[in-house]
Write a protein that holds these residues in place. Structure first.
Motif, short mmCIF file in Angstrom:
data_model
loop_
_atom_site.label_atom_id
_atom_site.label_comp_id
_atom_site.label_asym_id
_atom_site.label_seq_id
_atom_site.Cartn_x
_atom_site.Cartn_y
_atom_site.Cartn_z
N ARG A 1 0.84 -1.21 0.00
CA ARG A 1 0.00 0.00 0.00
C ARG A 1 0.87 1.26 0.00
N GLU B 1 1.18 4.28 -2.82
CA GLU B 1 0.96 5.69 -2.50
C GLU B 1 2.16 6.54 -2.93
N LEU C 1 -0.95 -1.36 -6.18
CA LEU C 1 -2.30 -1.23 -5.63
C LEU C 1 -3.20 -2.39 -6.05
N VAL D 1 -2.47 -4.96 -3.59
CA VAL D 1 -3.12 -4.66 -2.31
C VAL D 1 -4.56 -5.14 -2.33
N LEU D 2 -5.30 -4.80 -3.39
CA LEU D 2 -6.70 -5.21 -3.47
C LEU D 2 -6.83 -6.73 -3.51
N ARG E 1 -10.45 -3.84 5.20
CA ARG E 1 -10.11 -3.24 3.90
C ARG E 1 -10.40 -1.75 3.91
N ASP E 2 -9.61 -1.02 3.12
CA ASP E 2 -9.71 0.43 3.08
C ASP E 2 -10.18 0.88 1.71
N GLU F 1 -9.91 3.59 0.36
CA GLU F 1 -8.91 4.46 -0.28
C GLU F 1 -8.02 3.68 -1.24
N ASP F 2 -7.83 2.39 -1.01
CA ASP F 2 -7.03 1.58 -1.93
C ASP F 2 -7.68 1.56 -3.31
N HIS F 3 -9.00 1.40 -3.36
CA HIS F 3 -9.71 1.42 -4.64
C HIS F 3 -9.58 2.80 -5.29
N ARG G 1 -7.26 5.05 -4.92
CA ARG G 1 -5.91 5.29 -5.44
C ARG G 1 -5.64 4.47 -6.70
#
Length: 549
Positions: free
Chosen positions: A269, A273, A288, A291-292, A301-302, A304-306, A308
């Motif tokens: 992650r 970033e 990323l 990460v997903l 899960r966050d 913000e990952d999607h 980004r």
């Protein structure tokens, strides 16, 4: 030899035959209670209800997360006590996976097949160490940090077998209290005596926390030159580069670490970033996407990952894939608090990229409204929202978001990033004005609380500062003054469970956002005094696990 009777274990194993075998083995060894779970979510559900002395976890779990991902969640979300022993049990022999698990520091890593006497020896060894450290750890759990430091120093002589363990705990406690200089003396002594890599890393941390970034960078580079697989050193070296604005260097360091340990979600992650901020959309997309993929079964899960990932795809001109990512976020993360605002920000970016001015205005309105109600939305997401507002000619709304970012950051890295974004957009004058306004706004909040306290209205000061924290949750000055207001109120009026818990949380949060704060030691001392006076023992965090649909 540490006794096993009276201890409770959690066995996380998907295969019924192996589960029965291991459960029988643990019972035969004398453990008083052995609970079982078949997957990561089941383990989280059990851990939400009670604590365990030992967790024995299979690496290759079924139906979602693997054991390494479960351990990463448990560590990051603080869902298990520092005294809980975690053993990873597996036939997995791939070097990268072993490395990824090892860096999370399980208490042991046992390869199948193994016999009961092997398991017994491993457990007893870990329990002996735990028993030695337990009194000091209990003092820490109870908020008595000074007593824990004294206990560690005494036990370094009394129990020489675990001398370095006690020294490490003592140094970490000094860091927790905002005393990097004292921690450095301990780390230096260990390094001189044992040449332990973690002690050298500790020295680098203390240098970085005191702003001596060049020295920290040199120590970390030297450390990695002799220990190229020491992953925590990569993370700190990347952090030092990033603090200096050297994004390409930070990205390269994180990429090297991800190559050595490709299964750690948190580092992937961070790589995504940093790559995104450095303008490397291809690398950001690759990181990323991983990460997903790796976090898709996590309860934490966050969204913000999607967002980004969508941002990186848009930078590459792939609007169609970006839209699919946004829709996937809305569908699979509907239960997450920040999903609506992240989806709105990503949709605004999409509309900007495709020239859809009709939808852009509505998306920005929704994103701005959501950002006002999302205090824990990251500075990076807010800055991207501000950039999109500027691109759409909505300077007033962009200024509102920027002002919040600057005030929340307390003049640190978020402030620098906000200033840089505005200057790159040709808005240097606006950047300077917003910086002044944000500093003034923070000063006014703090001054109001201080005036109320001086006038004897301690409860009013508490309410004012807690409201300020709600608006600016990561501003060190605001968090510090809120913690002081709460603790002083409790000192005057007596213990209140709800407010006392909030005070403990504020002190802990300040230690995270401003670990080098020179006033942390005094603040922590006041907290310890109150906890002792009112005989309060802080409890552990709990977690609510979402049921499967």
């Amino acid at each position: 030899m540490a006794p096993l009777n009276g201890l409770a274990a959690l066995l996380v194993e998907p295969h019924s035959g192996m589960r029965a075998n291991l459960q029988n083995m643990l019972t035969t060894l004398g453990l008083a209670r052995v609970d079982v779970a078949t997957n990561a979510q089941g383990a989280l559900r059990v851990l939400a209800a009670r604590q365990f002395d030992l967790i024995l976890c299979e690496y290759d779990l079924e139906g979602g997360q693997d054991g390494q991902q479960l351990l990463e969640d448990l560590r990051q979300q603080e869902l298990i006590s520092p005294t809980t022993l975690f053993f990873m049990v597996t036939a997995e022999g791939q070097s990268s996976k072993v490395t990824s698990v090892a860096e999370l520091m399980p208490d042991d890593y046992i390869l199948k097949p193994f016999k009961a006497d092997t398991l017994l020896a491993r457990i007893e060894r870990a329990l002996d160490r735990r028993a030695a450290l337990l009194p000091a750890q209990r003092l820490l759990d109870e908020g008595e940090h000074r007593a824990a430091i004294v206990a560690c120093a005494e036990q370094e002589t009394a129990q020489p077998r675990y001398k370095t363990d006690f020294m490490r705990l003592r140094a970490e406690t000094h860091l927790l209290l905002g005393e990097p200089e004292q921690a450095e003396h301990v780390y230096a002594a260990v390094w001189q005596e044992r040449n332990a890599p973690w002690a050298r890393l500790g020295q680098a941390k203390t240098l970085a926390l005191r702003g001596r970034m060049d020295e920290a960078r040199d120590v970390l580079a030297e450390l990695l030159g002799h220990n190229e697989r020491y992953l925590a050193a990569y993370d700190w070296l990347a952090r030092v580069h990033e603090e200096a604005g050297q994004l390409a260097e930070a990205q390269a360091v994180l990429a090297d670490a991800a190559t050595l340990s490709p299964h750690a979600v948190g580092r992937l992650r961070r790589l995504g970033e940093v790559a995104l901020e450095a303008g490397d959309a291809d690398s950001a997309e690759r990181a990323l996407k991983q990460v997903l993929q790796r976090a898709r079964f996590s309860e934490f899960r966050d969204p913000e990952d999607h967002a980004r990932l969508a941002q990186s795809l848009l930078k590459k001109g792939d609007a169609a894939q970006a839209e699919l990512v946004i829709r996937d976020m809305e569908r699979t993360l509907a239960h997450r608090e920040n999903t609506p605002v992240c989806a709105a920000i990503a949709t605004a970016m999409l509309c900007e990229a495709t020239g859809d001015t009709t939808r852009l205005g509505a998306a920005l309105d929704s994103a701005l409204a959501g950002a006002r109600q999302a205090p824990h939305l990251s500075a990076g997401m807010k800055l991207e929202l501000a950039r999109t507002c500027l691109a759409a000619g909505r300077e007033q709304q962009a200024a509102e978001v920027m002002r919040n970012v600057m005030a929340s950051g307390g003049g640190g890295t978020p402030m620098a990033k906000a200033m840089r974004l505005l200057e790159q957009s040709g808005k240097g004058d606006l950047a300077n004005r917003l910086a002044r306004e944000s500093r003034h706004a923070v000063a006014e909040m703090v001054a109001q609380g201080a005036a109320q306290a001086k006038a004897g209205d301690l409860r009013g000061a508490v309410d004012t500062m807690l409201d300020a924290v709600q608006k600016l949750p990561d501003n060190p000055q605001v968090v510090f003054n809120a913690a002081v207001a709460v603790l002083k109120y409790l000192e005057r009026t007596g213990w209140d469970e709800k407010l006392g818990t909030r005070g403990i949380e504020l002190v802990a949060h300040l230690r995270r956002v401003d670990p080098a704060n020179a006033r942390l030691a005094a603040l922590g001392g006041l907290q310890e005094e109150l906890l002792k006076r009112y005989n309060v023992r802080p409890g552990r965090r709990t977690v609510t696990v979402r049921q499967q649909a």
